[in-house]
Motif scaffolding. Structure first.
Motif, PDB file in Angstrom:
ATOM      1  N   LEU A  69       0.854  -1.185   0.000  1.00  0.00           N
ATOM      2  CA  LEU A  69       0.000   0.000   0.000  1.00  0.00           C
ATOM      3  C   LEU A  69       0.892   1.237   0.000  1.00  0.00           C
ATOM      4  O   LEU A  69       1.710   1.412   0.901  1.00  0.00           O
ATOM      5  N   HIS A  70       0.739   2.073  -1.019  1.00  0.00           N
ATOM      6  CA  HIS A  70       1.595   3.256  -1.167  1.00  0.00           C
ATOM      7  C   HIS A  70       0.749   4.481  -1.475  1.00  0.00           C
ATOM      8  O   HIS A  70      -0.385   4.373  -1.963  1.00  0.00           O
ATOM      9  N   ALA A  71       1.328   5.649  -1.202  1.00  0.00           N
ATOM     10  CA  ALA A  71       0.743   6.930  -1.595  1.00  0.00           C
ATOM     11  C   ALA A  71       1.476   7.420  -2.842  1.00  0.00           C
ATOM     12  O   ALA A  71       2.704   7.315  -2.934  1.00  0.00           O
ATOM     13  N   TYR A  72       0.718   7.956  -3.806  1.00  0.00           N
ATOM     14  CA  TYR A  72       1.290   8.380  -5.085  1.00  0.00           C
ATOM     15  C   TYR A  72       0.856   9.802  -5.415  1.00  0.00           C
ATOM     16  O   TYR A  72      -0.116  10.333  -4.884  1.00  0.00           O
ATOM     17  N   ARG A  73       1.621  10.384  -6.365  1.00  0.00           N
ATOM     18  CA  ARG A  73       1.259  11.663  -6.965  1.00  0.00           C
ATOM     19  C   ARG A  73       1.396  11.528  -8.477  1.00  0.00           C
ATOM     20  O   ARG A  73       2.377  10.949  -8.966  1.00  0.00           O
ATOM     21  N   ASP A  74       0.406  12.000  -9.210  1.00  0.00           N
ATOM     22  CA  ASP A  74       0.488  11.990 -10.668  1.00  0.00           C
ATOM     23  C   ASP A  74       1.476  13.053 -11.135  1.00  0.00           C
ATOM     24  O   ASP A  74       1.260  14.250 -10.915  1.00  0.00           O
ATOM     25  N   GLY A  75       2.577  12.609 -11.741  1.00  0.00           N
ATOM     26  CA  GLY A  75       3.572  13.530 -12.268  1.00  0.00           C
ATOM     27  C   GLY A  75       3.586  13.541 -13.778  1.00  0.00           C
ATOM     28  O   GLY A  75       2.792  12.863 -14.446  1.00  0.00           O
ATOM     29  N   LYS A  76       4.504  14.302 -14.348  1.00  0.00           N
ATOM     30  CA  LYS A  76       4.596  14.402 -15.805  1.00  0.00           C
ATOM     31  C   LYS A  76       4.968  13.070 -16.442  1.00  0.00           C
ATOM     32  O   LYS A  76       4.538  12.752 -17.548  1.00  0.00           O
ATOM     33  N   SER A  77       5.772  12.291 -15.738  1.00  0.00           N
ATOM     34  CA  SER A  77       6.218  11.014 -16.285  1.00  0.00           C
ATOM     35  C   SER A  77       5.409   9.837 -15.737  1.00  0.00           C
ATOM     36  O   SER A  77       5.816   8.687 -15.881  1.00  0.00           O
ATOM     37  N   GLY A  78       4.255  10.109 -15.098  1.00  0.00           N
ATOM     38  CA  GLY A  78       3.432   9.043 -14.552  1.00  0.00           C
ATOM     39  C   GLY A  78       3.348   9.113 -13.041  1.00  0.00           C
ATOM     40  O   GLY A  78       3.620  10.160 -12.432  1.00  0.00           O
ATOM     41  N   ALA A  79       2.944   8.019 -12.422  1.00  0.00           N
ATOM     42  CA  ALA A  79       2.766   7.982 -10.972  1.00  0.00           C
ATOM     43  C   ALA A  79       4.108   8.044 -10.259  1.00  0.00           C
ATOM     44  O   ALA A  79       5.045   7.317 -10.596  1.00  0.00           O
ATOM     45  N   GLU A  80       4.206   8.915  -9.268  1.00  0.00           N
ATOM     46  CA  GLU A  80       5.411   9.056  -8.462  1.00  0.00           C
ATOM     47  C   GLU A  80       5.068   8.695  -7.013  1.00  0.00           C
ATOM     48  O   GLU A  80       4.111   9.229  -6.450  1.00  0.00           O
ATOM     49  N   TRP A 312     -12.402  -5.422  -1.445  1.00  0.00           N
ATOM     50  CA  TRP A 312     -12.075  -4.884  -0.128  1.00  0.00           C
ATOM     51  C   TRP A 312     -10.918  -3.885  -0.212  1.00  0.00           C
ATOM     52  O   TRP A 312     -10.888  -2.889   0.529  1.00  0.00           O
ATOM     53  N   ALA A 313      -9.968  -4.141  -1.105  1.00  0.00           N
ATOM     54  CA  ALA A 313      -8.876  -3.175  -1.303  1.00  0.00           C
ATOM     55  C   ALA A 313      -9.429  -1.838  -1.782  1.00  0.00           C
ATOM     56  O   ALA A 313      -9.014  -0.764  -1.321  1.00  0.00           O
ATOM     57  N   LYS A 314     -10.395  -1.883  -2.697  1.00  0.00           N
ATOM     58  CA  LYS A 314     -11.004  -0.655  -3.194  1.00  0.00           C
ATOM     59  C   LYS A 314     -11.771   0.067  -2.091  1.00  0.00           C
ATOM     60  O   LYS A 314     -11.790   1.311  -2.033  1.00  0.00           O
ATOM     61  N   ALA A 315     -12.419  -0.686  -1.201  1.00  0.00           N
ATOM     62  CA  ALA A 315     -13.156  -0.061  -0.096  1.00  0.00           C
ATOM     63  C   ALA A 315     -12.213   0.732   0.815  1.00  0.00           C
ATOM     64  O   ALA A 315     -12.529   1.861   1.219  1.00  0.00           O
ATOM     65  N   LEU A 316     -11.050   0.148   1.160  1.00  0.00           N
ATOM     66  CA  LEU A 316     -10.098   0.867   2.019  1.00  0.00           C
ATOM     67  C   LEU A 316      -9.463   2.027   1.270  1.00  0.00           C
ATOM     68  O   LEU A 316      -9.277   3.114   1.847  1.00  0.00           O
ATOM     69  N   GLU A 317      -9.136   1.826   0.007  1.00  0.00           N
ATOM     70  CA  GLU A 317      -8.556   2.915  -0.786  1.00  0.00           C
ATOM     71  C   GLU A 317      -9.506   4.118  -0.852  1.00  0.00           C
ATOM     72  O   GLU A 317      -9.083   5.268  -0.723  1.00  0.00           O
ATOM     73  N   GLY A 318     -10.796   3.836  -1.058  1.00  0.00           N
ATOM     74  CA  GLY A 318     -11.764   4.931  -1.130  1.00  0.00           C
ATOM     75  C   GLY A 318     -11.825   5.720   0.165  1.00  0.00           C
ATOM     76  O   GLY A 318     -11.876   6.963   0.147  1.00  0.00           O
ATOM     77  N   ARG A 329      -8.960  15.977  -3.866  1.00  0.00           N
ATOM     78  CA  ARG A 329      -7.611  15.580  -3.450  1.00  0.00           C
ATOM     79  C   ARG A 329      -6.536  15.934  -4.464  1.00  0.00           C
ATOM     80  O   ARG A 329      -5.355  15.744  -4.219  1.00  0.00           O
ATOM     81  N   GLY A 330      -6.919  16.439  -5.634  1.00  0.00           N
ATOM     82  CA  GLY A 330      -5.920  16.796  -6.621  1.00  0.00           C
ATOM     83  C   GLY A 330      -5.273  15.586  -7.249  1.00  0.00           C
ATOM     84  O   GLY A 330      -5.945  14.644  -7.664  1.00  0.00           O
ATOM     85  N   ASN A 331      -3.949  15.589  -7.269  1.00  0.00           N
ATOM     86  CA  ASN A 331      -3.239  14.510  -7.954  1.00  0.00           C
ATOM     87  C   ASN A 331      -2.649  13.479  -6.995  1.00  0.00           C
ATOM     88  O   ASN A 331      -1.826  12.665  -7.392  1.00  0.00           O
ATOM     89  N   ARG A 332      -3.063  13.493  -5.732  1.00  0.00           N
ATOM     90  CA  ARG A 332      -2.539  12.527  -4.766  1.00  0.00           C
ATOM     91  C   ARG A 332      -3.566  11.423  -4.529  1.00  0.00           C
ATOM     92  O   ARG A 332      -4.765  11.668  -4.512  1.00  0.00           O
ATOM     93  N   TYR A 333      -3.068  10.226  -4.302  1.00  0.00           N
ATOM     94  CA  TYR A 333      -3.970   9.113  -4.045  1.00  0.00           C
ATOM     95  C   TYR A 333      -3.206   7.968  -3.385  1.00  0.00           C
ATOM     96  O   TYR A 333      -1.974   7.914  -3.428  1.00  0.00           O
ATOM     97  N   VAL A 334      -3.962   7.050  -2.773  1.00  0.00           N
ATOM     98  CA  VAL A 334      -3.429   5.847  -2.130  1.00  0.00           C
ATOM     99  C   VAL A 334      -3.950   4.645  -2.896  1.00  0.00           C
ATOM    100  O   VAL A 334      -5.122   4.602  -3.286  1.00  0.00           O
ATOM    101  N   GLU A 335      -3.084   3.644  -3.109  1.00  0.00           N
ATOM    102  CA  GLU A 335      -3.497   2.494  -3.913  1.00  0.00           C
ATOM    103  C   GLU A 335      -2.738   1.247  -3.489  1.00  0.00           C
ATOM    104  O   GLU A 335      -1.549   1.305  -3.154  1.00  0.00           O
ATOM    105  N   HIS A 336      -3.451   0.106  -3.494  1.00  0.00           N
ATOM    106  CA  HIS A 336      -2.814  -1.193  -3.273  1.00  0.00           C
ATOM    107  C   HIS A 336      -2.184  -1.693  -4.570  1.00  0.00           C
ATOM    108  O   HIS A 336      -2.575  -1.283  -5.671  1.00  0.00           O
ATOM    109  N   ASN A 337      -1.249  -2.595  -4.428  1.00  0.00           N
ATOM    110  CA  ASN A 337      -0.667  -3.290  -5.573  1.00  0.00           C
ATOM    111  C   ASN A 337      -1.074  -4.758  -5.494  1.00  0.00           C
ATOM    112  O   ASN A 337      -0.639  -5.489  -4.602  1.00  0.00           O
ATOM    113  N   LEU A 338      -1.940  -5.182  -6.424  1.00  0.00           N
ATOM    114  CA  LEU A 338      -2.453  -6.550  -6.436  1.00  0.00           C
ATOM    115  C   LEU A 338      -1.665  -7.475  -7.349  1.00  0.00           C
ATOM    116  O   LEU A 338      -2.050  -8.635  -7.526  1.00  0.00           O
TER     117      LEU A 338
END
Length: 417
Positions: A69-80, A312-318, A329-338
């Motif tokens: 589970l990581h926090a990301y930001r959408d950058g020019k070259s993709g997710a950071e 369930w991963a989507k429920a916690l992410e939401g 939230r702009g360009n920040r988000y939290v997402e699991h890696n399945l």
């Protein structure tokens, strides 16, 4: 105000029935010596003594806790990937007393037992500081003027500061259903069979017996006869010669039903399937391979990820995205890696990664990262296999055009030798 207390299952009397009862009948409990008695309430602690329930809760909570589970930001070259305090709270340690795995395992255990996982967000001027667990059984929720608040340890928290993942909400949007309460009848039957089986085998597999014959007159004489039979049965059970001597003209007959005749083995297996349904788990993940084959077991793994873990991963992410960053939230988000759960066997993974690299979908280093291998020099370039070319050309040059004719070939055709 409604407290998040664990609900107790309905208590019901089972009427005795002397006829032959199929396994599907509600009166099947009478086969296990529960005629005319109240079934025990199914508490969470009692339910966890059923191996199938304990396995379901442990498997789901540990699987959800182990997902990256990581926090990301959408950058020019993709997710950071984000670091700092937010990255630490989300991925490493939500608070000073718990690492990410322990916190999320506890959180999901509440969801898959009582039916709700709760945590409150500690904020600082710089942003999110920590996530702290809230005991659902000690938390109350209420709605005032359309806004939901939570009260825990005499402190009130707005909904914007509480991570809340229910198993299933009721119509009012505040109360919830838990899987153990929803499956309480199936769990009661499993508990009854566990109790009956333990008593049966604790008695050396000897069913209750009745002494048939001309009984002696008087209560004291009958008691002495019963005591004599008890001592004879115990002596036969403990010795290597299971023979019971009884007076002439008397006979010992079993009272009740043989577990084999009452389909106890089949019923216990069926209860595993029932409990698997309550948690939406393929039975193979409760160690029930009675219907498992080499081919369908792998398909059940995909079914698990697509229709259970992924949801369930989507429920916690939401919840995390809404409560940590707000609606805008702009360009920040939290997402699991399945990806790790969807990995197949070694040959299948290698074939898929090879095709992804050859068709410019992944760089070699991206493919190596999926296999937890370090990046290599010159591995961040996309490659496209050049075997497919327009009709009439042999290959592509570095500039993307067709190959040029040889210098000594003025008319564009090669001299034949």
């Amino acid at each position: 105000m409604w407290p998040f207390t664990r609900q107790k299952a309905e208590t019901r009397d089972i009427a005795p029935d002397t006829s032959t009862i199929p396994v599907s009948s509600p009166d099947f409990l009478a086969f296990f010596g529960l005629n005319g008695v109240n079934l025990p309430n199914v508490t969470i602690d009692e339910a966890l003594t059923v191996p199938a329930v304990a396995a379901a809760v442990a498997f789901l909570s540990r699987t959800m806790a182990a997902l990256p589970l990581h926090a990301y930001r959408d950058g020019k070259s993709g997710a950071e990937r984000l670091g700092g305090k937010l990255g630490t709270v989300v991925h490493d340690a939500p608070n000073d007393g718990m690492d990410s795995f322990k916190f999320r395992q506890w959180f999901w255990q509440q969801v898959f037992t009582g039916g709700r996982g709760l945590a409150w967000i500690e904020r600082a001027p710089q942003g999110v500081e920590a996530l702290w667990p809230m005991d659902p059984t000690a938390t109350s929720v209420m709605r005032r003027g359309g806004k939901v608040t939570y009260t825990f340890e005499k402190k009130e928290y707005p909904a914007a500061d509480v991570i809340d993942v229910p198993f299933m909400l009721k119509a009012d949007g505040l109360q919830h259903h838990g899987p153990i309460v929803l499956a309480s009848k199936a769990i009661q039957l499993a508990l009854a069979m566990n109790e009956y089986g333990s008593k049966f085998f604790a008695g050396g597999g000897v069913p209750p017996l009745a002494l048939v014959g001309p009984l002696p007159a008087g209560p004291e004489a009958i008691k002495r006869a019963n005591d004599d039979i008890h001592r004879a049965v115990d002596a036969a059970r403990k010795s290597d010669k299971p023979i019971v001597s009884i007076p002439a003209g008397f006979e010992l007959k079993p009272v009740g039903l043989d577990p084999a005749k009452s389909q106890m083995v089949e019923a216990r297996r069926y209860q595993v399937e029932e409990i698997a349904r309550a948690f939406q788990l393929p039975p193979v993940f409760l160690q029930d391979l009675s219907h498992g084959t080499f081919s369908n077991t792998e398909q059940q793994n995909l079914l698990l990820v697509q229709h259970n873990i992924g949801q369930w991963a989507k429920a916690l992410e939401g919840e995390l995205n809404l409560k940590l960053f707000g609606r805008g939230r702009g360009n920040r988000y939290v997402e699991h890696n399945l990806d790790g759960l969807l990995r197949g066997d070694f040959a299948t993974r290698m074939d898929g990664l090879t095709k992804a690299i050859q068709n410019a979908l992944l760089t070699p280093n991206e493919a190596r990262a999926l296999e937890n291998r370090p990046a290599m020099e010159h591995g961040d370039v996309l490659y496209l296999q050049g075997a497919t070319a327009p009709l009439g050309t042999q290959t592509y040059g570095p500039d993307g055009g067709a190959a040029k004719p040889a210098a000594d070939d003025k008319d564009g055709t090669a001299d034949e030798e």
